[in-house]
Enzyme design. Structure first.
Site, PDB file in Angstrom:
ATOM      1  N   ARG A  83       5.494 -13.221  10.018  1.00 37.41           N
ATOM      2  CA  ARG A  83       6.142 -11.950   9.802  1.00 37.41           C
ATOM      3  C   ARG A  83       7.539 -11.936  10.176  1.00 37.41           C
ATOM      4  NH1 ARG A  83       2.488  -7.209  10.162  1.00 37.41           N
ATOM      5  NH2 ARG A  83       4.596  -6.239  11.242  1.00 37.41           N
TER       6      ARG A  83
ATOM      7  N   GLU B 218       0.839  -1.041  -0.133  1.00 37.98           N
ATOM      8  CA  GLU B 218       0.021  -0.099  -0.056  1.00 37.98           C
ATOM      9  C   GLU B 218       0.780   1.186   0.066  1.00 37.98           C
ATOM     10  OE1 GLU B 218      -3.596   2.029   2.700  1.00 37.98           O
ATOM     11  OE2 GLU B 218      -2.813   0.230   3.089  1.00 37.98           O
TER      12      GLU B 218
ATOM     13  N   LYS C 283       3.504   0.540  10.418  1.00 38.85           N
ATOM     14  CA  LYS C 283       3.868   1.676   9.391  1.00 38.85           C
ATOM     15  C   LYS C 283       3.079   2.724  10.463  1.00 38.85           C
ATOM     16  CE  LYS C 283       3.561   0.502   4.828  1.00 38.85           C
ATOM     17  NZ  LYS C 283       2.934   0.413   3.505  1.00 38.85           N
TER      18      LYS C 283
END
Length: 794
Positions: free
Chosen positions: A499, A279, A509
């Site tokens: 992760r 994104e 983020k």
């Protein structure tokens, strides 16, 4: 409180059970932190009837069954556990074959003979057969082994043997290979232990493979050789992906029909197609490096392609700056996109499919506010507008598209299952109204699709064969496949991996954005951040990052924190081969050589590389020079090898010097701070001091050496996992950045040095030229120290 105590007691019982079947303590503790795996493993142990314990080999195989057994064939799991307990299936390769067999079989009956043949049950490969095959393999690649000697990749030899004897005991194979190598090559020589020259590209991978072998000794050899071997081929994408359990007791088993899969394969030609879908609302961090390694790496390994797809469904948070950065970083990391696409490229397709979803009775326009939606979800209640007529929803959705409904007054929601056990089936939002221009699509739209709606559909439209994502998306599987099934679209193979969590930093983020916008750090590329831009500015190479990621492996273990020292190890390994040596003094103290002529300047030959005398550079040596303040003490000790009154030290590439006594030390008024040290040099080099010091001399009498700025970067946070802290900003390390404005460097650094050039400052660490450098002053960032200073909790 009793509930909490019961929970703790259950975990203790599970831990005890897992230790009984041979799991090491760390794996067992990680397992009980995952409720799903804990439940599966407990069930498998009971099915195998080994609650009183079993061998470690059997326990490890049962653990694999608990984590990898196909959901569409659970009825057959007890059968497999008995084959393991009875040692009919006893090696990882046999178990992998069994899991594949049951994935294809599903809940249907199967023939025992076919199963046993597929898994090599009863096949015994003798030690003599293995030795014979080892001899044959060595003979086939004799010239390569003789050339590479003990640098031969043992993994490659394993692969040759695996093709001949897929059911052979890997321990016997390994022992036979080791014995044959010794017999073939004799004793190891000093040359065998020399490091591979920097031109050879296989060395980083070899180092990384060693790291894997040490950290996970029981991992199958083929996974070390090829981490992508775990993924199926595109033509196998007919199996049940997932089972969606509805609150009314019905079950939807999602899989591709024969027609859908054939259509997909005809379009792709059977190629592997993946996608890396960031994104564009921030800079990429090291966690994205793992995602790139998996997405781009799998496509490259299989001769396919990987889309770089910008997931740009939220125009309020996205910027062109981030889009440009992501493209640049992907290229810097060594990956080449098959195509660059945007989710917004498919806005028209997504809109038309949303209309179709409404027509099929699987979506409705809702007028609940955000707070009302949250409340109804918590109570598992249907929206009052859930059962409105299809025609009415179609009209309202068209009104939304035309901008006739105010922002926040309506959403399009998928009609899923509000009473499901999976909250990701609670009628997720498919579209919301936003009167915001889009950075890529312009002002053509005032309704934007959600991630949950768009992601799976664009995967299907782009004919993605493998949709790979991190484990937090596992609960979205049901919604992913429900939507594609409801629209009759091709369904990619979804696989989740853990992760990448690195110690002493934050990866969110939101937290990274706060650090940047509130000026806790100096921008997205601050060298203290784990952003890829920050790591690059710090002097870390993309190949070191990729080697680090490869060493971690593509696993589903979601409870591990990778210590930063592991990344630093790979950084040092690479820079040790690629960064030329030079000398810089960070905290200079003046040294005057009393028996050296005042105006005599002599050039010393200094080595650029430790193993080569061919490449060197000249450094001036004069009467006045500077050493590190920490390399001089007024009081000597046995464990100290620097300079002190009455003690000698060797100036690297030059000669020994001696401070005769304390009278030769000039102190400041505080009687403690050393201003000058008067020494004598040994022109005959008769003394052999243990201590070796780096230094920088005046290039000509009375002229200071080259001044440079050096920035010493350290861990950004004091705690290993600051994200767990409520007040995580209070954990910032106040000494994470130390600026030394006037360090002294040797003259060669003044010429031809460019931004990004890397050096080893002898005895100090690895450094890189920063972008803040000017013609007046070079700025260096410390990439990493020469040794890990954080071992044993330091």
């Amino acid at each position: 409180m009793p509930a909490k105590d019961d929970s703790a007691s259950d975990k203790e019982k599970s831990l005890e059970l897992f230790l009984k079947v041979g799991l090491d303590e760390r794996t067992a503790k990680n397992t009980i932190a995952n409720q799903k795996v804990t439940a599966n493993l407990s069930a498998v142990i009971h099915e195998a009837a080994v609650t009183d314990g079993c061998s470690r080999r059997v326990g490890n195989l049962l653990y694999t069954v608990a984590t990898k057994f196909p959901a569409n064939a659970l009825v057959h799991r007890p059968v497999l556990t008995q084959y393991i307990v009875s040692s009919k299936i006893k090696i990882p390769a046999q178990l992998d074959a069994a899991l594949s067999f049951f994935a294809n079989t599903g809940p249907e009956n199967f023939k025992t003979s076919e199963f046993e043949q597929a898994c090599g049950v009863g096949v015994e490969v003798s030690e003599e057969e293995i030795k014979q095959s080892v001899n044959e393999v060595f003979e086939e690649i004799k010239s390569a082994i003789l050339e590479q000697r003990y640098k031969t990749n043992v993994g490659d030899l394993f692969a040759h043997l695996r093709k001949r004897h897929p059911w052979a005991d890997p321990k016997i194979v390994k022992a036979s290979i080791d014995t044959k190598l010794h017999e073939f090559l004799g004793e190891r020589t000093a040359a065998d232990d020399e490091k591979v020259p920097k031109k050879k590209k296989e060395k980083p991978a070899k180092v990384e493979e060693k790291a894997i072998a040490v950290s996970t000794p029981e991992q199958p050899a083929e996974e070390i050789l090829n981490p992508y071997a775990i993924f199926p081929q595109p033509e196998e994408n007919f199996k049940v992906h997932t089972s969606v359990f509805f609150s009314d007791g019905s079950i939807l088993r999602c899989c591709n029909s024969k027609e859908l899969l054939e259509k997909h394969l005809s379009v792709t030609g059977g190629r592997v197609l993946t996608r890396f879908p960031p994104e564009p609302n921030g800079y990429l961090h090291i966690g994205h490096a793992k995602a790139m390694f998996i997405d781009f790496g799998l496509a490259k390994d299989r001769g396919g392609g990987c889309y770089l797809r910008f997931d740009d469904t939220n125009p309020e948070a996205e910027k062109k700056e981030y889009i440009d950065h992501i493209q640049e970083i992907v290229n810097w990391m060594g990956w080449e996109p098959y195509k660059i696409t945007y989710t917004s490229d498919y806005f028209q397709d997504l809109y038309e499919l949303a209309v179709e979803l409404i027509r099929r009775g699987h979506a409705y326009v809702d007028h609940q506010t955000g707070d009302e939606i949250k409340e109804y979800r918590e109570k598992k209640m249907n929206s009052p507008w859930r059962d409105r007529p299809i025609k009415e929803s179609l009209k309202l959705f068209e009104d939304m598209r035309r901008g006739l409904i105010e922002e926040g007054k309506a959403t399009l929601r998928m009609k899923q299952d509000m009473r499901s056990d999976n909250f990701n089936m609670y009628d997720l939002i498919a579209y919301r109204i936003k009167f915001t221009p889009h950075p890529h699509a312009g002002d053509n739209w005032c309704i934007y699709p959600s991630y949950d709606y768009a992601h799976c559909i664009v995967d299907s439209l782009e004919n993605i064969s493998h949709s790979l994502c991190t484990l937090e998306f596992e609960t979205r599987r049901a919604s992913y496949y429900w939507l594609l099934h409801s629209l009759g679209l091709y369904q990619p193979h979804v696989w989740e991996y853990s992760r990448l969590n690195v110690s002493n930093t934050v990866m969110s983020k939101r937290k990274l954005n706060r650090l940047v916008t509130e000026n806790w750090v100096d921008g997205w590329d601050d060298p203290r951040l784990m952003t890829l831009a920050g790591l690059r500015r710090r002097g870390v190479t993309s190949s070191a990052i990729n080697t680090f990621v490869r060493g971690i492996g593509i696993t589903r273990s979601d409870c591990s924190m990778i210590h930063l020292s592991r990344l630093e190890y790979h950084i040092r390994e690479e820079l040790n081969k690629t960064a030329p040596r030079t000398m810089v003094v960070l905290d200079p103290v003046k040294v005057v050589i009393t028996n050296w002529k005042d105006d005599l300047i002599k050039d010393c030959e200094a080595r650029k590389w430790p193993d080569s005398e061919a490449e060197s550079y000249k450094v001036p040596f004069s009467k006045v020079l500077y050493i590190e303040r920490s390399d001089f003490r007024l009081k000597d000790s046995k464990d100290y090898f620097g300079l002190a009154p009455g003690k000698s030290a060797l100036l690297r590439y030059a000669c020994p010097i001696r401070c005769v006594d304390a009278k030769d030390v000039v102190l400041a008024e505080d009687n403690e701070t050393v201003l000058e040290i008067w020494v004598e040099y040994d022109p005959e080099k008769k003394t052999k001091p243990k201590g070796v010091l780096h230094w920088v001399a005046e290039p000509s009498p009375g002229i200071d050496p080259l001044k440079v700025e050096v920035r010493l970067f350290d861990r950004l946070f004091n705690s290993e996992n600051p994200a767990e802290l409520d007040d995580w900003l209070s954990d910032l390390n106040g000494k994470s950045k130390v600026v030394i404005p006037n360090a002294f460097a040797v003259p060669p650094l003044e010429k031809g040095v460019g931004v990004g050039d890397k050096f080893q400052f002898e005895r100090l660490g690895y450094f890189v030229v920063d972008k803040d450098s000017t013609p007046e002053k070079i700025v260096f960032n410390r990439t990493v120290t020469l040794r890990d200073s954080y071992k044993s909790g330091k």
